[in-house]
Design a protein around this motif. Structure first.
Motif, mmCIF file in Angstrom:
data_model
loop_
_atom_site.group_PDB
_atom_site.id
_atom_site.type_symbol
_atom_site.label_atom_id
_atom_site.label_comp_id
_atom_site.label_asym_id
_atom_site.label_seq_id
_atom_site.Cartn_x
_atom_site.Cartn_y
_atom_site.Cartn_z
ATOM 1 N N PRO A 131 24.556 8.144 14.907
ATOM 2 C CA PRO A 131 23.617 7.343 15.707
ATOM 3 C C PRO A 131 22.241 7.219 15.041
ATOM 4 O O PRO A 131 21.373 8.068 15.211
ATOM 5 C CB PRO A 131 23.529 8.111 17.029
ATOM 6 N N VAL A 132 22.081 6.171 14.275
ATOM 7 C CA VAL A 132 20.823 5.850 13.619
ATOM 8 C C VAL A 132 20.403 4.471 14.130
ATOM 9 O O VAL A 132 21.239 3.566 14.179
ATOM 10 C CB VAL A 132 20.991 5.829 12.082
ATOM 11 N N PRO A 133 19.133 4.311 14.521
ATOM 12 C CA PRO A 133 18.704 2.979 14.967
ATOM 13 C C PRO A 133 19.050 1.915 13.927
ATOM 14 O O PRO A 133 18.730 2.055 12.747
ATOM 15 C CB PRO A 133 17.188 3.128 15.135
ATOM 16 N N ARG A 134 19.712 0.871 14.369
ATOM 17 C CA ARG A 134 20.212 -0.180 13.471
ATOM 18 C C ARG A 134 19.093 -0.813 12.647
ATOM 19 O O ARG A 134 19.257 -1.065 11.452
ATOM 20 C CB ARG A 134 20.945 -1.248 14.306
ATOM 21 N N LEU A 135 17.941 -1.056 13.292
ATOM 22 C CA LEU A 135 16.827 -1.664 12.568
ATOM 23 C C LEU A 135 16.336 -0.786 11.421
ATOM 24 O O LEU A 135 15.833 -1.289 10.425
ATOM 25 C CB LEU A 135 15.657 -1.941 13.518
ATOM 26 N N LEU A 136 16.490 0.510 11.559
ATOM 27 C CA LEU A 136 16.059 1.423 10.505
ATOM 28 C C LEU A 136 16.853 1.171 9.222
ATOM 29 O O LEU A 136 16.341 1.325 8.120
ATOM 30 C CB LEU A 136 16.238 2.870 10.962
ATOM 31 N N LEU A 137 18.089 0.744 9.380
ATOM 32 C CA LEU A 137 18.949 0.478 8.224
ATOM 33 C C LEU A 137 18.800 -0.946 7.695
ATOM 34 O O LEU A 137 18.962 -1.180 6.497
ATOM 35 C CB LEU A 137 20.418 0.733 8.594
ATOM 36 N N THR A 138 18.508 -1.894 8.579
ATOM 37 C CA THR A 138 18.538 -3.298 8.164
ATOM 38 C C THR A 138 17.172 -3.909 7.886
ATOM 39 O O THR A 138 17.083 -4.877 7.135
ATOM 40 C CB THR A 138 19.237 -4.150 9.235
ATOM 41 N N ALA A 139 16.127 -3.395 8.478
ATOM 42 C CA ALA A 139 14.796 -3.982 8.285
ATOM 43 C C ALA A 139 14.310 -3.738 6.860
ATOM 44 O O ALA A 139 14.714 -2.780 6.200
ATOM 45 C CB ALA A 139 13.808 -3.395 9.288
ATOM 46 N N LYS A 140 13.449 -4.592 6.416
ATOM 47 C CA LYS A 140 12.903 -4.469 5.061
ATOM 48 C C LYS A 140 11.628 -3.623 5.034
ATOM 49 O O LYS A 140 11.055 -3.409 3.981
ATOM 50 C CB LYS A 140 12.578 -5.859 4.493
ATOM 51 N N LYS A 141 11.170 -3.161 6.195
ATOM 52 C CA LYS A 141 9.925 -2.413 6.242
ATOM 53 C C LYS A 141 10.165 -0.979 6.688
ATOM 54 O O LYS A 141 11.258 -0.622 7.123
ATOM 55 C CB LYS A 141 8.919 -3.111 7.154
ATOM 56 N N ILE A 142 9.124 -0.179 6.560
ATOM 57 C CA ILE A 142 9.165 1.238 6.932
ATOM 58 C C ILE A 142 8.408 1.385 8.250
ATOM 59 O O ILE A 142 7.304 0.858 8.389
ATOM 60 C CB ILE A 142 8.495 2.107 5.839
ATOM 61 N N PRO A 143 8.966 2.113 9.220
ATOM 62 C CA PRO A 143 8.259 2.321 10.500
ATOM 63 C C PRO A 143 7.121 3.326 10.332
ATOM 64 O O PRO A 143 7.217 4.491 10.722
ATOM 65 C CB PRO A 143 9.366 2.833 11.421
ATOM 66 N N TYR A 144 6.026 2.855 9.750
ATOM 67 C CA TYR A 144 4.916 3.731 9.376
ATOM 68 C C TYR A 144 4.183 4.311 10.578
ATOM 69 O O TYR A 144 3.415 5.265 10.440
ATOM 70 C CB TYR A 144 3.943 2.958 8.474
ATOM 71 N N GLY A 145 4.430 3.768 11.758
ATOM 72 C CA GLY A 145 3.844 4.347 12.969
ATOM 73 C C GLY A 145 4.258 5.796 13.144
ATOM 74 O O GLY A 145 3.516 6.601 13.716
ATOM 75 N N ILE A 146 5.429 6.147 12.632
ATOM 76 C CA ILE A 146 5.898 7.533 12.691
ATOM 77 C C ILE A 146 4.985 8.421 11.846
ATOM 78 O O ILE A 146 4.559 9.499 12.277
ATOM 79 C CB ILE A 146 7.362 7.633 12.208
ATOM 80 N N ALA A 147 4.650 7.974 10.652
ATOM 81 C CA ALA A 147 3.764 8.747 9.770
ATOM 82 C C ALA A 147 2.359 8.845 10.357
ATOM 83 O O ALA A 147 1.720 9.897 10.270
ATOM 84 C CB ALA A 147 3.720 8.105 8.384
ATOM 85 N N ILE A 148 1.893 7.761 10.962
ATOM 86 C CA ILE A 148 0.567 7.787 11.584
ATOM 87 C C ILE A 148 0.553 8.806 12.728
ATOM 88 O O ILE A 148 -0.390 9.589 12.869
ATOM 89 C CB ILE A 148 0.166 6.384 12.075
ATOM 90 N N ALA A 149 1.617 8.809 13.520
ATOM 91 C CA ALA A 149 1.696 9.759 14.637
ATOM 92 C C ALA A 149 1.756 11.200 14.122
ATOM 93 O O ALA A 149 1.025 12.069 14.617
ATOM 94 C CB ALA A 149 2.916 9.453 15.501
ATOM 95 N N LEU A 150 2.593 11.472 13.141
ATOM 96 C CA LEU A 150 2.701 12.824 12.603
ATOM 97 C C LEU A 150 1.383 13.276 11.981
ATOM 98 O O LEU A 150 0.960 14.425 12.153
ATOM 99 C CB LEU A 150 3.842 12.914 11.591
ATOM 100 N N GLY A 151 0.734 12.375 11.265
ATOM 101 C CA GLY A 151 -0.578 12.700 10.697
ATOM 102 C C GLY A 151 -1.610 12.972 11.777
ATOM 103 O O GLY A 151 -2.431 13.886 11.653
ATOM 104 N N GLY A 152 -1.548 12.186 12.845
ATOM 105 C CA GLY A 152 -2.455 12.409 13.976
ATOM 106 C C GLY A 152 -2.215 13.746 14.643
ATOM 107 O O GLY A 152 -3.157 14.477 14.965
ATOM 108 N N PHE A 153 -0.939 14.093 14.834
ATOM 109 C CA PHE A 153 -0.616 15.388 15.445
ATOM 110 C C PHE A 153 -1.115 16.542 14.573
ATOM 111 O O PHE A 153 -1.631 17.538 15.076
ATOM 112 C CB PHE A 153 0.890 15.541 15.659
ATOM 113 N N ALA A 154 -0.944 16.413 13.264
ATOM 114 C CA ALA A 154 -1.337 17.486 12.350
ATOM 115 C C ALA A 154 -2.855 17.653 12.279
ATOM 116 O O ALA A 154 -3.359 18.778 12.219
ATOM 117 C CB ALA A 154 -0.767 17.222 10.955
#
Length: 170
Positions: A131-154
């Motif tokens: 179970p991997v989000p389909r867009l994660l495999l097919t989109a041409k971009k990186i969901p950088y909001g995840i990195a922004i959130a992790l950086g914010g938490f840290a």
């Protein structure tokens, strides 16, 4: 009430943005707006004086300028640029902004490698019904909001508002 808002609003918005970006490859504008407006409302209530608040706004403007340039050359998505800008206002020009941006960069690099590895194994992942989000495999971009959130938490524990909240709390 103000202390609770400091502990909850920014992290909750980051988490929501990360999950939204993971599953839809978009970050709703309202999340960035809430992050920005909540800082404007919470910071004076937490005791941040006007001169320091202006430095926080200046930091966000500087980050916006860099993000705008990256967006203009199609390196960064608009939602990522807005979220990064809105998040920067919470850190100001103190060392925590540098920490935040370094964390975002490091998590962004790791995220990019992980997504590229996932995409290289797309057939295997689909065949195994992992179970991997389909867009994660097919989109041409990186969901950088995840990195922004992790950086914010840290970086958030060392942010000026969190330091103010902790001094008021103790």
């Amino acid at each position: 009430m103000t202390i609770a808002a400091i502990f909850v609003v920014f992290p909750f918005c980051l988490a929501f943005a990360a999950f939204s970006d993971l599953f839809t490859m978009t970050i709703p504008n309202r999340i960035s707006a809430i992050v920005l407006v909540s800082f404007v409302v919470i910071s004076p209530l937490a005791g941040l004086d006007a001169s320091k608040a202006c430095l926080h706004v200046a930091a966000a403007v500087l980050v916006f300028g860099a993000c705008f340039c990256l967006f203009a050359v199609n390196v960064m998505g608009g939602g990522d640029a807005k979220l990064l800008t809105a998040s920067a206002i919470w850190f100001g020009f103190e060392a925590s902004l540098i920490d935040f941006l370094l964390y975002v960069s490091a998590f962004g690099g790791l995220l990019t490698i992980a997504v590229l590895l996932l995409r290289s194994q797309e057939n295997l992942i689909l065949a195994a019904r992992i179970p991997v989000p389909r867009l994660l495999l097919t989109a041409k971009k990186i969901p950088y909001g995840i990195a922004i959130a992790l950086g914010g938490f840290a970086a958030y524990p060392s942010s000026p508002l969190m330091k103010l909240a902790l001094t008021q709390f103790s």
